[in-house]
Design a protein around this motif. Structure first.
Motif, PDB file in Angstrom:
ATOM      1  N   SER A  61       0.802  -1.205   0.090  1.00 48.26           N
ATOM      2  CA  SER A  61       0.108   0.043  -0.089  1.00 48.26           C
ATOM      3  C   SER A  61       0.822   1.266  -0.193  1.00 48.26           C
ATOM      4  CB  SER A  61      -0.971  -0.013   1.246  1.00 48.26           C
ATOM      5  OG  SER A  61      -1.904  -1.033   1.026  1.00 48.26           O
ATOM      6  N   VAL A  62       1.971   1.295   0.919  1.00 48.45           N
ATOM      7  CA  VAL A  62       2.701   2.313   0.891  1.00 48.45           C
ATOM      8  C   VAL A  62       3.477   2.671  -0.547  1.00 48.45           C
ATOM      9  CG1 VAL A  62       4.897   3.571   1.913  1.00 48.45           C
ATOM     10  CG2 VAL A  62       3.054   2.690   3.319  1.00 48.45           C
ATOM     11  N   LYS A  63       4.101   1.546  -0.961  1.00 43.27           N
ATOM     12  CA  LYS A  63       4.548   1.646  -2.099  1.00 43.27           C
ATOM     13  C   LYS A  63       3.752   2.321  -3.397  1.00 43.27           C
ATOM     14  CE  LYS A  63       5.351  -2.138  -4.871  1.00 43.27           C
ATOM     15  NZ  LYS A  63       5.901  -3.336  -5.521  1.00 43.27           N
ATOM     16  N   LEU A  64       2.584   1.607  -3.448  1.00 43.43           N
ATOM     17  CA  LEU A  64       1.664   2.346  -4.495  1.00 43.43           C
ATOM     18  C   LEU A  64       1.438   3.882  -4.231  1.00 43.43           C
ATOM     19  CD1 LEU A  64      -0.300   1.391  -6.560  1.00 43.43           C
ATOM     20  CD2 LEU A  64      -2.013   1.141  -4.953  1.00 43.43           C
ATOM     21  N   GLY A  65       1.219   4.350  -2.857  1.00 40.31           N
ATOM     22  CA  GLY A  65       1.058   5.778  -2.704  1.00 40.31           C
ATOM     23  C   GLY A  65       2.170   6.441  -2.919  1.00 40.31           C
ATOM     24  N   VAL A  66       3.167   6.175  -1.942  1.00 35.05           N
ATOM     25  CA  VAL A  66       4.661   6.975  -2.060  1.00 35.05           C
ATOM     26  C   VAL A  66       5.177   6.934  -3.423  1.00 35.05           C
ATOM     27  CG1 VAL A  66       6.552   7.200  -0.934  1.00 35.05           C
ATOM     28  CG2 VAL A  66       4.947   6.538   0.400  1.00 35.05           C
ATOM     29  N   GLY A  67       5.192   5.738  -3.939  1.00 30.28           N
ATOM     30  CA  GLY A  67       5.989   5.571  -5.468  1.00 30.28           C
ATOM     31  C   GLY A  67       5.310   6.410  -6.585  1.00 30.28           C
ATOM     32  N   ILE A  68       3.759   6.335  -6.357  1.00 28.24           N
ATOM     33  CA  ILE A  68       3.280   7.146  -7.662  1.00 28.24           C
ATOM     34  C   ILE A  68       3.363   8.769  -7.394  1.00 28.24           C
ATOM     35  CG2 ILE A  68       0.768   7.835  -8.358  1.00 28.24           C
ATOM     36  CD1 ILE A  68       0.158   5.177  -7.999  1.00 28.24           C
ATOM     37  N   LEU A  69       3.435   9.069  -6.073  1.00 28.80           N
ATOM     38  CA  LEU A  69       3.737  10.539  -5.850  1.00 28.80           C
ATOM     39  C   LEU A  69       4.800  11.247  -6.019  1.00 28.80           C
ATOM     40  CD1 LEU A  69       2.326  13.041  -4.301  1.00 28.80           C
ATOM     41  CD2 LEU A  69       3.348  12.196  -2.394  1.00 28.80           C
TER      42      LEU A  69
ATOM     43  N   ILE B 272      11.861   5.164  -4.501  1.00 33.15           N
ATOM     44  CA  ILE B 272      11.899   5.837  -3.381  1.00 33.15           C
ATOM     45  C   ILE B 272      10.316   5.009  -2.757  1.00 33.15           C
ATOM     46  CG2 ILE B 272      11.220   7.991  -2.036  1.00 33.15           C
ATOM     47  CD1 ILE B 272      12.896   9.623  -4.020  1.00 33.15           C
ATOM     48  N   GLY B 273       9.533   5.036  -3.502  1.00 28.96           N
ATOM     49  CA  GLY B 273       8.442   4.373  -3.134  1.00 28.96           C
ATOM     50  C   GLY B 273       8.636   2.837  -2.466  1.00 28.96           C
ATOM     51  N   VAL B 274       9.518   2.158  -3.128  1.00 28.46           N
ATOM     52  CA  VAL B 274       9.935   0.675  -2.783  1.00 28.46           C
ATOM     53  C   VAL B 274      10.405   0.798  -1.390  1.00 28.46           C
ATOM     54  CG1 VAL B 274      11.231  -1.334  -3.089  1.00 28.46           C
ATOM     55  CG2 VAL B 274       9.831  -0.052  -5.025  1.00 28.46           C
ATOM     56  N   THR B 275      11.470   2.013  -1.105  1.00 31.34           N
ATOM     57  CA  THR B 275      12.145   1.763  -0.102  1.00 31.34           C
ATOM     58  C   THR B 275      11.330   2.447   1.240  1.00 31.34           C
ATOM     59  OG1 THR B 275      14.254   2.405  -1.169  1.00 31.34           O
ATOM     60  CG2 THR B 275      14.060   3.231   1.325  1.00 31.34           C
ATOM     61  N   ALA B 276      10.491   3.363   0.673  1.00 30.78           N
ATOM     62  CA  ALA B 276       9.539   3.829   2.078  1.00 30.78           C
ATOM     63  C   ALA B 276       8.504   2.788   2.509  1.00 30.78           C
ATOM     64  CB  ALA B 276       8.544   5.013   1.514  1.00 30.78           C
ATOM     65  N   SER B 277       8.313   1.962   1.512  1.00 29.84           N
ATOM     66  CA  SER B 277       7.284   0.827   1.858  1.00 29.84           C
ATOM     67  C   SER B 277       8.008  -0.314   2.826  1.00 29.84           C
ATOM     68  CB  SER B 277       6.978   0.015   0.494  1.00 29.84           C
ATOM     69  OG  SER B 277       7.918  -0.715  -0.125  1.00 29.84           O
ATOM     70  N   GLU B 278       9.211  -0.667   2.360  1.00 31.35           N
ATOM     71  CA  GLU B 278      10.298  -1.528   3.314  1.00 31.35           C
ATOM     72  C   GLU B 278      10.256  -0.880   4.742  1.00 31.35           C
ATOM     73  OE1 GLU B 278       9.725  -4.386   2.337  1.00 31.35           O
ATOM     74  OE2 GLU B 278       9.938  -3.994   0.009  1.00 31.35           O
ATOM     75  N   LEU B 279      10.473   0.566   4.676  1.00 32.72           N
ATOM     76  CA  LEU B 279      10.791   1.200   6.062  1.00 32.72           C
ATOM     77  C   LEU B 279       9.545   1.201   7.114  1.00 32.72           C
ATOM     78  CD1 LEU B 279      12.500   2.737   8.048  1.00 32.72           C
ATOM     79  CD2 LEU B 279      11.762   4.902   6.831  1.00 32.72           C
ATOM     80  N   LEU B 280       8.502   1.388   6.351  1.00 28.19           N
ATOM     81  CA  LEU B 280       7.226   1.463   7.214  1.00 28.19           C
ATOM     82  C   LEU B 280       6.803   0.043   7.678  1.00 28.19           C
ATOM     83  CD1 LEU B 280       5.257   3.703   7.933  1.00 28.19           C
ATOM     84  CD2 LEU B 280       6.991   4.570   6.259  1.00 28.19           C
ATOM     85  N   ALA B 281       6.863  -0.846   6.614  1.00 32.40           N
ATOM     86  CA  ALA B 281       6.877  -2.504   7.133  1.00 32.40           C
ATOM     87  C   ALA B 281       7.502  -3.005   8.195  1.00 32.40           C
ATOM     88  CB  ALA B 281       6.931  -3.384   5.836  1.00 32.40           C
ATOM     89  N   LEU B 282       8.678  -2.465   8.207  1.00 34.97           N
ATOM     90  CA  LEU B 282       9.909  -2.835   9.308  1.00 34.97           C
ATOM     91  C   LEU B 282       9.354  -2.221  10.605  1.00 34.97           C
ATOM     92  CD1 LEU B 282      12.416  -4.206  10.293  1.00 34.97           C
ATOM     93  CD2 LEU B 282      13.891  -2.321   9.439  1.00 34.97           C
TER      94      LEU B 282
END
Length: 543
Positions: A163-171, A190-200
């Motif tokens: 979900s984070v990858k989808l939102g942050v990546g597109i933005l 950046i969306g991929v990295t943000a998604s992994e950070l939030l998941a962790l």
């Protein structure tokens, strides 16, 4: 079923359902991203992501499974101290792996991108490099929780991740694309990295909540069998290595594609921009479409594993053969209409999903999708047969078959791409050959192992006739309403074609009443068919 068994089944079901949802989100993620950064931008994105996926196999494929297995074995004996010791050793090892791979990717990003003939990809490499560390640590937590039979943390963290990858990546891609294709691709990363950070962070939070209970359980361990760390490391590696080798197959072929396609097209005289566009077309536009039906076959494979495992445990060879045979038939019933639909509606589907493509890109994409449509059928067979192999306790066989297919793919691609008339289409032909070879080998080995006899008429001819009838219907139906609205005509053709296909499958008996129980929601289908008088109540024998 005991309370513990019921908890395990429910947890596995949750993990499976969320996993399927995440795959759907992941499959659709590439569509808006490609429309934002175009096929030229997606070439930078895919180059970095392919290397990232290859390196990620080490930490995310086999080691979490190994952690889960070793933790589960110790928890079964009530030895929570030893289970936590495994987690700590794996956590330290994965942290080191993550730090090393992240630093190397970040530091060597200019060299790697130039080596792959795509210098602008270095920004994408830098943007995604931290993810190698984040996923490594995340994998340790996921493996530990799964070993404790707590599936929710893994499932929910995966959903957060996508979900984070989808939102942050597109933005981020939308903002940075103004600076150039390479920056837009970095924004998607950046969306991929943000998604992994939030998941962790999320799974670490869950660990903190669970930690007091785990400590209480560990204090109860009067006698605990603690292994030395070297022994734990060796056991983790022994379990993880075969899984890692198997999981390397597809990332390796994608990595080979990156090198082969780029070098070959440049050798044919294409410009860097044209090469990037063609490569992005194949990897960003076509591959996500081809992988979409895999969600259905993955769900099928998940249902086949326990069914075949149970029959094998009871030494019921007839049931093993019946289930394996139906698994093959259902892979045909899923893969054939998807392949036919992609072939017949290639241009309308791509126009609907990727309106940003120019006329030349649309024409190229249409041909690529038609070539790759055959891959859908064989990819469906591969995934379904993998479930059968797992149920039979022979998970290594499909891995070997896939590696044989990958070898064929590389040879075919090297030869075909260099033919000027084929160019990028050669890579698509190579991929289709890869899946075809692996799928056929899987079928041959399943026949040898289980002794099933595939009925030509029931398992092959009836599904082929059903898919052909649907394809012909859609082929003639689409032009009739295309003048009203091309996009509406595409959606209507897909929807009505699916209904027509389902009706035809049932009408000619391609799906029998005794087979409905294998399908998710098959009970509801059986009730509906009995209600309208197509099937008879209580009749489950083969017709």
């Amino acid at each position: 079923m005991t309370k513990k068994q019921k908890s395990f089944v429910q947890g596995a079901a949750l993990l499976g359902i969320i996993g399927l949802v995440c795959k759907v989100i992941g499959a659709f993620y590439r569509i808006p991203i490609t429309n934002i950064i175009t096929t030229e931008g997606i070439a930078f994105y895919q180059t970095a992501y392919t290397v990232y996926a290859f390196l990620l196999v080490i930490s995310s494929a086999g080691i979490p499974v190994a952690i889960s297995k070793m933790v589960s074995e110790r928890v079964t004996l009530g030895d929570y101290k030893a289970a936590h010791q495994v987690f700590k050793k794996a956590f330290r090892s994965l942290t080191i792996i993550g730090v090393v791979t992240s630093v190397l990717m970040f530091a060597l990003s200019p060299i790697i991108s130039k080596g792959l003939s795509r210098p602008g990809a270095e920004y994408s490499f830098m943007a995604i490099a931290p993810s190698l560390f984040l996923v490594s640590v995340l994998s340790a937590y996921r493996g530990y929780f799964q070993g404790l039979n707590l599936m929710a943390p893994t499932a929910i963290s995966q959903f957060v991740e996508q979900s984070v990858k989808l939102g942050v990546g597109i933005l981020a891609a939308s903002i940075l694309i103004e600076k150039g294709f390479e920056y837009g691709a970095a924004g998607a990363m950046i969306g991929v990295t943000a998604s992994e950070l939030l998941a962790l962070l999320f799974i670490m939070f869950l660990y903190r909540i669970k930690k007091p209970d785990l400590k209480r359980r560990m204090r109860k361990n009067v006698l605990s069998h603690l292994d030395d760390e070297g022994s734990i490391g060796r056991k983790l590696l022994m379990i993880a290595l075969p899984i890692i080798i198997g999981a390397c197959a597809m990332p390796f072929v994608q990595l080979a594609d990156t090198f082969i396609v780029t070098k070959s097209l440049l050798g044919l005289g294409y410009t860097v921009s044209e090469t990037n566009s063609l490569y992005g077309n194949l990897t960003g536009v076509i591959n996500p479409l081809i992988n979409m039906p895999a969600v259905l076959s993955l769900a099928l494979a998940m249902s086949l594993v326990p069914a075949i495992s149970a029959a094998k445990a009871k030494k019921d060879q007839v049931e093993v053969q019946r289930t394996a045979s139906f698994g093959f038939k259902l892979s045909m019933l899923i893969g054939l209409p998807c392949a036919a639909g992609f072939f017949v509606l290639a241009k309308p589907i791509i126009s609907l999903l990727y309106p940003s493509l120019g006329a030349d890109e649309l024409a190229t994409s249409t041909v690529l999708l038609q070539i790759m449509s055959v891959s859908v059928l064989f990819l469906t067979i591969i995934q379904t047969m993998t479930g059968v192999f797992q149920g039979l306790g022979r998970p290594g066989i499909p891995v070997i078959n896939l590696f044989i297919g990958v070898t064929v793919k590389i040879v075919v691609s090297l030869v075909a791409i260099k033919v000027p008339e084929l160019n990028i289409k050669g890579a698509a032909i190579g991929t289709a050959a890869c899946y075809a070879i692996a799928g056929i080998l899987d079928i041959i080995m399943i026949i040898r192992l289980s002794g099933i006899k595939l009925r030509l008429f029931s398992n092959i001819i009836k599904p082929v006739i059903s898919a052909a009838m649907m394809g012909a219907f859609v082929y003639f139906f689409y032009p009739v309403i295309a003048d009203v609205s091309a996009n509406f005509a595409t959606l209507a053709s897909i929807a009505i074609g699916a209904v027509f296909y389902g009706m035809f499958v049932l009408a000619i008996g391609a799906l029998r009443q005794d087979e409905a129980s294998f399908i998710p929601g098959g009970g509801h289908l059986e009730k509906a068919m009995i209600k309208i008088g197509v099937w008879e109540k209580g009749k489950t024998d083969e017709q």
